[in-house]
Design a protein around this motif. Structure first.
Motif, PDB file in Angstrom:
ATOM      1  N   ALA A 124      17.630 -90.120  -4.759  1.00 15.29           N
ATOM      2  CA  ALA A 124      17.992 -90.989  -5.886  1.00 15.29           C
ATOM      3  C   ALA A 124      18.975 -90.320  -6.843  1.00 15.29           C
ATOM      4  O   ALA A 124      18.886 -90.481  -8.050  1.00 15.29           O
ATOM      5  CB  ALA A 124      16.738 -91.462  -6.630  1.00 15.29           C
ATOM      6  N   VAL A 125      19.933 -89.570  -6.285  1.00 14.67           N
ATOM      7  CA  VAL A 125      20.944 -88.915  -7.109  1.00 14.67           C
ATOM      8  C   VAL A 125      22.077 -89.887  -7.409  1.00 14.67           C
ATOM      9  O   VAL A 125      22.322 -90.827  -6.657  1.00 14.67           O
ATOM     10  CB  VAL A 125      21.497 -87.636  -6.433  1.00 14.67           C
ATOM     11  CG1 VAL A 125      20.404 -86.589  -6.298  1.00 14.67           C
ATOM     12  CG2 VAL A 125      22.113 -87.943  -5.084  1.00 14.67           C
ATOM     13  N   GLY A 126      22.768 -89.655  -8.513  1.00 15.86           N
ATOM     14  CA  GLY A 126      23.842 -90.543  -8.923  1.00 15.86           C
ATOM     15  C   GLY A 126      25.226 -90.089  -8.532  1.00 15.86           C
ATOM     16  O   GLY A 126      26.181 -90.862  -8.638  1.00 15.86           O
ATOM     17  N   GLU A 127      25.352 -88.836  -8.086  1.00 13.29           N
ATOM     18  CA  GLU A 127      26.673 -88.299  -7.731  1.00 13.29           C
ATOM     19  C   GLU A 127      26.569 -87.360  -6.543  1.00 13.29           C
ATOM     20  O   GLU A 127      25.526 -86.760  -6.308  1.00 13.29           O
ATOM     21  CB  GLU A 127      27.271 -87.487  -8.884  1.00 13.29           C
ATOM     22  CG  GLU A 127      27.674 -88.258 -10.093  1.00 13.29           C
ATOM     23  CD  GLU A 127      28.318 -87.368 -11.151  1.00 13.29           C
ATOM     24  OE1 GLU A 127      29.139 -87.893 -11.905  1.00 13.29           O
ATOM     25  OE2 GLU A 127      28.015 -86.150 -11.225  1.00 13.29           O
ATOM     26  N   MET A 128      27.705 -87.240  -5.853  1.00 10.97           N
ATOM     27  CA  MET A 128      27.850 -86.220  -4.817  1.00 10.97           C
ATOM     28  C   MET A 128      28.914 -85.253  -5.328  1.00 10.97           C
ATOM     29  O   MET A 128      29.967 -85.677  -5.818  1.00 10.97           O
ATOM     30  CB  MET A 128      28.297 -86.840  -3.491  1.00 10.97           C
ATOM     31  CG  MET A 128      28.351 -85.850  -2.339  1.00 10.97           C
ATOM     32  SD  MET A 128      26.719 -85.481  -1.652  1.00 10.97           S
ATOM     33  CE  MET A 128      26.569 -86.816  -0.473  1.00 10.97           C
ATOM     34  N   HIS A 129      28.643 -83.968  -5.227  1.00 15.37           N
ATOM     35  CA  HIS A 129      29.579 -82.920  -5.618  1.00 15.37           C
ATOM     36  C   HIS A 129      29.961 -82.107  -4.393  1.00 15.37           C
ATOM     37  O   HIS A 129      29.165 -81.955  -3.463  1.00 15.37           O
ATOM     38  CB  HIS A 129      28.940 -81.968  -6.631  1.00 15.37           C
ATOM     39  CG  HIS A 129      28.677 -82.577  -7.956  1.00 15.37           C
ATOM     40  ND1 HIS A 129      28.270 -81.828  -9.027  1.00 15.37           N
ATOM     41  CD2 HIS A 129      28.758 -83.851  -8.409  1.00 15.37           C
ATOM     42  CE1 HIS A 129      28.116 -82.605 -10.089  1.00 15.37           C
ATOM     43  NE2 HIS A 129      28.390 -83.846  -9.725  1.00 15.37           N
ATOM     44  N   MET A 130      31.164 -81.579  -4.408  1.00 17.81           N
ATOM     45  CA  MET A 130      31.595 -80.639  -3.371  1.00 17.81           C
ATOM     46  C   MET A 130      32.660 -79.744  -3.957  1.00 17.81           C
ATOM     47  O   MET A 130      33.292 -80.087  -4.957  1.00 17.81           O
ATOM     48  CB  MET A 130      32.137 -81.368  -2.142  1.00 17.81           C
ATOM     49  CG  MET A 130      33.468 -82.052  -2.369  1.00 17.81           C
ATOM     50  SD  MET A 130      34.171 -82.748  -0.859  1.00 17.81           S
ATOM     51  CE  MET A 130      33.088 -84.121  -0.590  1.00 17.81           C
ATOM     52  N   GLU A 175      38.056 -76.106  -6.022  1.00 19.20           N
ATOM     53  CA  GLU A 175      38.049 -77.170  -7.022  1.00 19.20           C
ATOM     54  C   GLU A 175      36.844 -78.069  -6.775  1.00 19.20           C
ATOM     55  O   GLU A 175      36.528 -78.389  -5.619  1.00 19.20           O
ATOM     56  CB  GLU A 175      39.316 -78.006  -6.991  1.00 19.20           C
ATOM     57  CG  GLU A 175      39.321 -79.066  -8.081  1.00 19.20           C
ATOM     58  CD  GLU A 175      40.651 -79.793  -8.248  1.00 19.20           C
ATOM     59  OE1 GLU A 175      40.682 -80.718  -9.071  1.00 19.20           O
ATOM     60  OE2 GLU A 175      41.624 -79.439  -7.564  1.00 19.20           O
ATOM     61  N   LEU A 176      36.190 -78.483  -7.847  1.00 19.96           N
ATOM     62  CA  LEU A 176      35.054 -79.383  -7.768  1.00 19.96           C
ATOM     63  C   LEU A 176      35.564 -80.819  -7.626  1.00 19.96           C
ATOM     64  O   LEU A 176      36.381 -81.276  -8.422  1.00 19.96           O
ATOM     65  CB  LEU A 176      34.191 -79.265  -9.029  1.00 19.96           C
ATOM     66  CG  LEU A 176      33.019 -80.242  -9.128  1.00 19.96           C
ATOM     67  CD1 LEU A 176      31.972 -79.966  -8.048  1.00 19.96           C
ATOM     68  CD2 LEU A 176      32.387 -80.157 -10.520  1.00 19.96           C
ATOM     69  N   LEU A 177      35.061 -81.523  -6.602  1.00 19.55           N
ATOM     70  CA  LEU A 177      35.315 -82.948  -6.414  1.00 19.55           C
ATOM     71  C   LEU A 177      33.985 -83.678  -6.625  1.00 19.55           C
ATOM     72  O   LEU A 177      32.925 -83.169  -6.232  1.00 19.55           O
ATOM     73  CB  LEU A 177      35.835 -83.241  -5.018  1.00 19.55           C
ATOM     74  CG  LEU A 177      37.076 -82.501  -4.541  1.00 19.55           C
ATOM     75  CD1 LEU A 177      37.458 -82.955  -3.138  1.00 19.55           C
ATOM     76  CD2 LEU A 177      38.233 -82.670  -5.492  1.00 19.55           C
ATOM     77  N   VAL A 178      34.040 -84.867  -7.212  1.00 19.83           N
ATOM     78  CA  VAL A 178      32.833 -85.627  -7.542  1.00 19.83           C
ATOM     79  C   VAL A 178      33.024 -87.085  -7.135  1.00 19.83           C
ATOM     80  O   VAL A 178      34.110 -87.640  -7.276  1.00 19.83           O
ATOM     81  CB  VAL A 178      32.547 -85.539  -9.064  1.00 19.83           C
ATOM     82  CG1 VAL A 178      31.372 -86.428  -9.453  1.00 19.83           C
ATOM     83  CG2 VAL A 178      32.275 -84.098  -9.474  1.00 19.83           C
ATOM     84  N   LYS A 179      31.930 -87.693  -6.666  1.00 20.20           N
ATOM     85  CA  LYS A 179      31.944 -89.121  -6.350  1.00 20.20           C
ATOM     86  C   LYS A 179      30.655 -89.757  -6.882  1.00 20.20           C
ATOM     87  O   LYS A 179      29.560 -89.286  -6.575  1.00 20.20           O
ATOM     88  CB  LYS A 179      32.019 -89.351  -4.844  1.00 20.20           C
ATOM     89  CG  LYS A 179      31.990 -90.826  -4.459  1.00 20.20           C
ATOM     90  CD  LYS A 179      32.085 -91.027  -2.969  1.00 20.20           C
ATOM     91  CE  LYS A 179      32.077 -92.501  -2.607  1.00 20.20           C
ATOM     92  NZ  LYS A 179      32.199 -92.680  -1.156  1.00 20.20           N
ATOM     93  N   PRO A 180      30.772 -90.838  -7.664  1.00 21.62           N
ATOM     94  CA  PRO A 180      29.562 -91.571  -8.074  1.00 21.62           C
ATOM     95  C   PRO A 180      28.935 -92.232  -6.853  1.00 21.62           C
ATOM     96  O   PRO A 180      29.642 -92.749  -5.988  1.00 21.62           O
ATOM     97  CB  PRO A 180      30.086 -92.636  -9.046  1.00 21.62           C
ATOM     98  CG  PRO A 180      31.490 -92.265  -9.357  1.00 21.62           C
ATOM     99  CD  PRO A 180      31.985 -91.399  -8.247  1.00 21.62           C
ATOM    100  N   LEU A 181      27.622 -92.247  -6.789  1.00 19.63           N
ATOM    101  CA  LEU A 181      26.914 -92.845  -5.653  1.00 19.63           C
ATOM    102  C   LEU A 181      26.173 -94.116  -6.058  1.00 19.63           C
ATOM    103  O   LEU A 181      25.162 -94.450  -5.482  1.00 19.63           O
ATOM    104  CB  LEU A 181      25.939 -91.843  -5.046  1.00 19.63           C
ATOM    105  CG  LEU A 181      26.545 -90.608  -4.404  1.00 19.63           C
ATOM    106  CD1 LEU A 181      25.446 -89.712  -3.834  1.00 19.63           C
ATOM    107  CD2 LEU A 181      27.548 -90.975  -3.342  1.00 19.63           C
ATOM    108  N   ALA A 182      26.669 -94.814  -7.038  1.00 22.56           N
ATOM    109  CA  ALA A 182      26.000 -96.040  -7.528  1.00 22.56           C
ATOM    110  C   ALA A 182      26.039 -97.148  -6.502  1.00 22.56           C
ATOM    111  O   ALA A 182      26.804 -97.244  -5.634  1.00 22.56           O
ATOM    112  CB  ALA A 182      26.663 -96.519  -8.809  1.00 22.56           C
TER     113      ALA A 182
END
Length: 182
Positions: A124-130, A175-182
């Motif tokens: 139930a996380v809201g974001e994916m980070h890499m 570099e940090l990339l982020v994506k919302p997982l809504a």
């Protein structure tokens, strides 16, 4: 273990075990380092020599709490993998590798979508980070097409630690990339 139909054969997703460590190291190395990696497009061979990961690194992910290394098989053979780690509000996505001969046909897109689905469903996380080597503009562009955004947050490359490879240039950073997982 989950099997998902695919136009090129069913993909089976399962959590890797310690028994998979050697095969996972070979897969990851083939996708990123050495001459075999040049048959795919994810190679880092021009940026880094040496190893990408070792057995101990794979086992650390497999055995860590709140972490899993997803093994992806087609027709009984290991074809890809990715790391998922629960970091509370976000999941971390890493150690993503697709066999060089299987790259370029949409397999990576399907795997990352499945990883995102599992992170949402299981944690139930809201974001994916890499984190991605910032100099890998082609790879970052691929992730941007999947909905990831550049944050501008940079982290130093671990120069001097050959467990992560031998840099071929002195300006590498992540570099940090982020994506919302809504």
């Amino acid at each position: 273990m989950d099997t998902v139909p695919s136009p090129v054969g069913a993909l089976t997703y399962r959590d890797a075990t310690a028994a998979d460590a050697d095969a996972l190291v070979a897969l990851i190395e083939s996708a990123y380092r050495g001459e075999s990696s040049r048959t795919g497009w994810t190679t880092e061979a021009d940026l880094l020599e040496g190893q990408r990961i070792d057995r101990e690194g794979v086992l650390a992910v497999v055995e860590a709490p709140r972490s899993r290394l997803l093994a992806v098989e087609r027709d009984g053979g290991l074809i890809a993998c990715c790391q998922l780690e629960n970091r509370g509000h976000a999941a971390y996505f890493g150690m993503f590798a697709v066999a060089p001969g299987a790259q370029g046909g949409g397999l990576g897109r399907r795997i990352i979508a499945e990883a995102e689905r599992r992170a949402r469903a299981d944690w139930a996380v809201g974001e994916m980070h890499m984190t991605v080597i910032a100099q890998r503009e082609d790879l970052i562009a691929w992730y941007e097409r999947r909905g990831y955004r550049r944050t501008g947050k940079r982290f130093p490359f671990p120069y001097g630690d050959e467990r992560f490879g031998i840099p071929q240039r002195d300006d590498l950073e992540f570099e940090l990339l982020v994506k919302p997982l809504a």
